[in-house]
Design a protein around this motif. Structure first.
Motif, PDB file in Angstrom:
ATOM      1  N   UNK A   1       0.826  -1.206   0.000  1.00 40.25           N
ATOM      2  CA  UNK A   1       0.000   0.000   0.000  1.00 40.25           C
ATOM      3  C   UNK A   1       0.863   1.260   0.000  1.00 40.25           C
ATOM      4  N   UNK A   2       1.977   1.221   0.721  1.00 46.44           N
ATOM      5  CA  UNK A   2       2.875   2.372   0.738  1.00 46.44           C
ATOM      6  C   UNK A   2       3.461   2.666  -0.628  1.00 46.44           C
ATOM      7  N   UNK A   3       3.843   1.630  -1.351  1.00 44.75           N
ATOM      8  CA  UNK A   3       4.393   1.809  -2.703  1.00 44.75           C
ATOM      9  C   UNK A   3       3.327   2.419  -3.614  1.00 44.75           C
ATOM     10  N   UNK A   4       2.115   1.903  -3.526  1.00 45.46           N
ATOM     11  CA  UNK A   4       1.023   2.436  -4.354  1.00 45.46           C
ATOM     12  C   UNK A   4       0.761   3.893  -4.024  1.00 45.46           C
ATOM     13  N   UNK A   5       0.752   4.239  -2.733  1.00 44.98           N
ATOM     14  CA  UNK A   5       0.502   5.630  -2.346  1.00 44.98           C
ATOM     15  C   UNK A   5       1.619   6.543  -2.847  1.00 44.98           C
ATOM     16  N   UNK A   6       2.851   6.074  -2.772  1.00 44.92           N
ATOM     17  CA  UNK A   6       3.988   6.884  -3.243  1.00 44.92           C
ATOM     18  C   UNK A   6       3.915   7.135  -4.750  1.00 44.92           C
ATOM     19  N   UNK A   7       3.460   6.140  -5.500  1.00 43.64           N
ATOM     20  CA  UNK A   7       3.478   6.238  -6.960  1.00 43.64           C
ATOM     21  C   UNK A   7       2.169   6.768  -7.547  1.00 43.64           C
ATOM     22  N   UNK A   8       1.047   6.434  -6.916  1.00 48.54           N
ATOM     23  CA  UNK A   8      -0.242   6.720  -7.562  1.00 48.54           C
ATOM     24  C   UNK A   8      -1.294   7.300  -6.628  1.00 48.54           C
ATOM     25  N   UNK A   9      -1.032   7.350  -5.330  1.00 43.80           N
ATOM     26  CA  UNK A   9      -2.040   7.832  -4.393  1.00 43.80           C
ATOM     27  C   UNK A   9      -3.307   7.011  -4.484  1.00 43.80           C
ATOM     28  N   UNK A  10      -4.449   7.718  -4.456  1.00 42.12           N
ATOM     29  CA  UNK A  10      -5.726   7.008  -4.564  1.00 42.12           C
ATOM     30  C   UNK A  10      -6.188   6.840  -6.002  1.00 42.12           C
ATOM     31  N   UNK A  11      -5.303   7.208  -6.948  1.00 41.32           N
ATOM     32  CA  UNK A  11      -5.642   7.084  -8.360  1.00 41.32           C
ATOM     33  C   UNK A  11      -6.394   8.267  -8.917  1.00 41.32           C
ATOM     34  N   UNK A  12      -6.757   9.228  -8.047  1.00 40.95           N
ATOM     35  CA  UNK A  12      -7.510  10.397  -8.496  1.00 40.95           C
ATOM     36  C   UNK A  12      -6.874  11.705  -8.032  1.00 40.95           C
ATOM     37  N   UNK A  13      -5.599  11.637  -7.743  1.00 42.05           N
ATOM     38  CA  UNK A  13      -4.885  12.845  -7.336  1.00 42.05           C
ATOM     39  C   UNK A  13      -4.763  13.049  -5.846  1.00 42.05           C
ATOM     40  N   UNK A  14      -5.432  12.220  -5.050  1.00 37.91           N
ATOM     41  CA  UNK A  14      -5.360  12.345  -3.600  1.00 37.91           C
ATOM     42  C   UNK A  14      -4.497  11.264  -2.981  1.00 37.91           C
ATOM     43  N   UNK A  15      -4.381  11.339  -1.659  1.00 37.38           N
ATOM     44  CA  UNK A  15      -3.611  10.330  -0.933  1.00 37.38           C
ATOM     45  C   UNK A  15      -4.447   9.087  -0.686  1.00 37.38           C
ATOM     46  N   UNK A  16      -3.820   7.939  -0.773  1.00 39.75           N
ATOM     47  CA  UNK A  16      -4.524   6.685  -0.487  1.00 39.75           C
ATOM     48  C   UNK A  16      -5.001   6.652   0.960  1.00 39.75           C
ATOM     49  N   UNK A  17      -4.251   7.282   1.851  1.00 36.86           N
ATOM     50  CA  UNK A  17      -4.643   7.323   3.258  1.00 36.86           C
ATOM     51  C   UNK A  17      -5.778   8.307   3.530  1.00 36.86           C
ATOM     52  N   UNK A  18      -6.020   9.231   2.605  1.00 37.09           N
ATOM     53  CA  UNK A  18      -6.970  10.301   2.865  1.00 37.09           C
ATOM     54  C   UNK A  18      -6.498  11.229   3.965  1.00 37.09           C
ATOM     55  N   UNK A  19      -5.194  11.243   4.218  1.00 41.11           N
ATOM     56  CA  UNK A  19      -4.636  12.061   5.290  1.00 41.11           C
ATOM     57  C   UNK A  19      -4.769  11.441   6.670  1.00 41.11           C
ATOM     58  N   UNK A  20      -5.368  10.251   6.744  1.00 38.30           N
ATOM     59  CA  UNK A  20      -5.553   9.578   8.035  1.00 38.30           C
ATOM     60  C   UNK A  20      -4.288   8.813   8.436  1.00 38.30           C
ATOM     61  N   UNK A  21      -4.319   8.294   9.657  1.00 36.32           N
ATOM     62  CA  UNK A  21      -3.348   7.285  10.074  1.00 36.32           C
ATOM     63  C   UNK A  21      -4.025   5.929   9.951  1.00 36.32           C
ATOM     64  N   UNK A  22      -3.569   5.169   8.976  1.00 42.11           N
ATOM     65  CA  UNK A  22      -4.095   3.831   8.694  1.00 42.11           C
ATOM     66  C   UNK A  22      -3.077   2.818   9.209  1.00 42.11           C
ATOM     67  N   UNK A  23      -3.539   1.787   9.856  1.00 44.60           N
ATOM     68  CA  UNK A  23      -2.651   0.715  10.294  1.00 44.60           C
ATOM     69  C   UNK A  23      -3.189  -0.615   9.786  1.00 44.60           C
ATOM     70  N   UNK A  24      -2.396  -1.647   9.940  1.00 43.77           N
ATOM     71  CA  UNK A  24      -2.868  -2.955   9.516  1.00 43.77           C
ATOM     72  C   UNK A  24      -1.787  -4.003   9.600  1.00 43.77           C
ATOM     73  N   UNK A  25      -2.140  -5.179   9.142  1.00 36.77           N
ATOM     74  CA  UNK A  25      -1.219  -6.295   9.143  1.00 36.77           C
ATOM     75  C   UNK A  25      -1.674  -7.283   8.077  1.00 36.77           C
ATOM     76  N   UNK A  26      -0.787  -8.168   7.676  1.00 33.39           N
ATOM     77  CA  UNK A  26      -1.129  -9.173   6.675  1.00 33.39           C
ATOM     78  C   UNK A  26       0.045  -9.477   5.776  1.00 33.39           C
TER      79      UNK A  26
END
Length: 265
Positions: free
Chosen positions: A166-191
């Motif tokens: 997800x970090x790589x995608x956010x660095x290269x493409x964000x949410x795909x519409x010009x914004x951040x994939x995180x939406x400016x939030x703090x997102x956590x996870x595992x997997x």
């Protein structure tokens, strides 16, 4: 001995017989047991830096300035060579911020502390490679042209794979519409992640949700098969989002950014 016992009053005979039984219980109570105690561990923002280096470094393609955080989560456990007795474990069993786990559930490979650490670092390296392949595959970018280097010291195992992707995608493409994939939030996870983007279970999820909330996360991405574990000690204010693939995770974060409902456990 038996003939002597038969001549004793019944209470006295029972007391004599109980002595070796109590001795066995006492010995068992203080015998080392194959369990470890785990607690919420560190979290790290894969969009940030570690020891002065970007956790995600990309060459061969433009990189975005990102806002928000993507925090991978860990647990911290007593070492594989440590031992614990039953009285020691009982004190940890009922604490909500601790977990008593079979040793093999945390240290599945066995071996010495050094061998386990080496294995975990190897698993992390494999996970990072799979994470890069999954992210570039999702974005349809050629790995011959776009190179990704991942740097995160002192963390082993494969459980950060999804967050790396997800970090790589956010660095290269964000949410795909010009914004951040995180939406400016703090997102956590595992997997874990495979090169084709499948997300796998990891263990210790209930503790990882606590680490995530402690460090400011409002959303936690969890492998769908571990929803029940994640809900067991879910901190207030943390939204669980179950995923089975990298595509699931990206789509869920995009939905949250649009103010739409995301999948829930």
């Amino acid at each position: 001995m038996l003939s002597r016992l038969t001549r004793l009053p019944r209470p006295a005979a029972l007391a004599v017989c109980a002595v070796p039984v109590l001795g066995l219980f006492a010995a068992a109570a203080f015998a080392p047991l194959p369990f470890v105690v785990a607690v919420p561990g560190l979290t790290a923002d894969v969009l940030g830096s570690d020891q002065g280096k970007p956790v995600i470094a990309v060459s061969g393609a433009p990189v975005r300035d990102t806002k928000g955080q993507l925090r991978m989560t860990t647990i911290r456990a007593t070492g594989p060579s440590s031992t614990m007795t039953l009285p020691e474990l009982v004190g940890h069993w009922f604490k909500t911020d601790e977990a008593v786990l079979p040793r093999e559930a945390v240290y599945s490979t066995g071996g010495s502390d050094e061998e386990i650490e080496k294995h975990n670092l190897e698993e992390m390296a494999k996970s990072q490679s799979a994470a890069a392949d999954a992210a570039l595959g999702f974005l349809r970018k050629d790995p011959k042209d776009v190179k990704v280097e991942l740097n995160l010291a002192d963390v082993g195992g494969p459980s950060a794979g999804l967050l790396f992707s997800l970090g790589i995608i956010d660095k290269l493409d964000g949410d795909g519409s010009g914004g951040d994939l995180t939406g400016g939030r703090t997102i956590a996870g595992t997997g874990t992640i495979t090169a084709d983007g499948k997300v796998g279970a990891v263990g210790g999820v209930a503790l990882k949700t606590q680490a995530a909330r402690r460090d400011g996360a409002s959303v936690f991405l969890v492998p769908r098969d571990e929803c029940a574990d994640a809900q067991s000690e879910l901190p207030e204010g943390l939204q669980l989002v179950p995923v089975t693939s990298l595509t699931d995770a990206v789509n869920a974060l995009r939905a949250l950014n649009r103010g739409e409902p995301a999948p829930s456990c």
